[in-house]
Design a protein around this motif. Structure first.
Motif: not given
Length: 167
Positions: A106, A147, A150, A154
């Motif tokens: 990611t 999470s 996420l 970020t």
């Protein structure tokens, strides 16, 4: 947060369609592999005579930050992968390492999507959509918690912005 992550993982992976979704997720997840980004960067460098060199240089700077940061965070935090932490779950693929936080796939996807969005705004929706799909695929494959995704997004976005600033 771990309790919410666990509930989400159990719910997703115990759905009747989980195996079918995993087959598609495996293909999408491959977009998060490094060779795809190298090839895309080389194509941009080759075909965009005006901005391709700057794009390639910025991508190299961003990935030079992102890769050691995500590896370092994984080894510092050492969060077990969902299938290793929960006996009731099994992953649909064998991950490359033992730890899940943050998601490197990611992070890499969001580095590329962020840079494409800045250098080539017309492809922003497609680039960000693919990055989100890469992250979601990692959850559907059972190798990351939400999470983790996420945190990876970020990290990837932040490294892209720092890369832009550095170059």
């Amino acid at each position: 947060m771990t309790a919410a992550d666990t509930r989400a993982m159990c719910w997703l992976l115990q759905q009747p369609q989980a195996a079918r979704r995993a087959r598609l997720a495996r293909q999408v997840s491959r977009l998060g592999d490094g060779p795809f980004y190298v090839a895309l960067t080389l194509l941009i460098w080759w075909f965009d005579k005006e901005g391709g060199s700057l794009f390639a240089l910025t991508a190299m700077a961003a990935y030079a930050l992102e890769v050691p940061l995500f590896v370092g965070l994984k080894h510092l935090i050492q969060r077990p992968r969902p299938a290793d932490a929960l006996e009731s779950l099994s992953a649909f693929i064998q991950p490359a390492d033992r730890f899940s936080f943050p998601s490197g796939h990611t992070a890499a996807a969001f580095v590329m999507a962020s840079l494409l969005s800045v250098f080539y705004p017309p492809v922003m929706a497609l680039a960000l959509g693919l990055a989100v799909m890469v992250g979601l695929s990692r959850v559907l494959l059972g190798v990351h918690y939400p999470s983790d995704i996420l945190a990876g997004a970020t990290l990837g976005f932040s490294c892209a912005m720092i890369g832009l600033w550095l170059v």
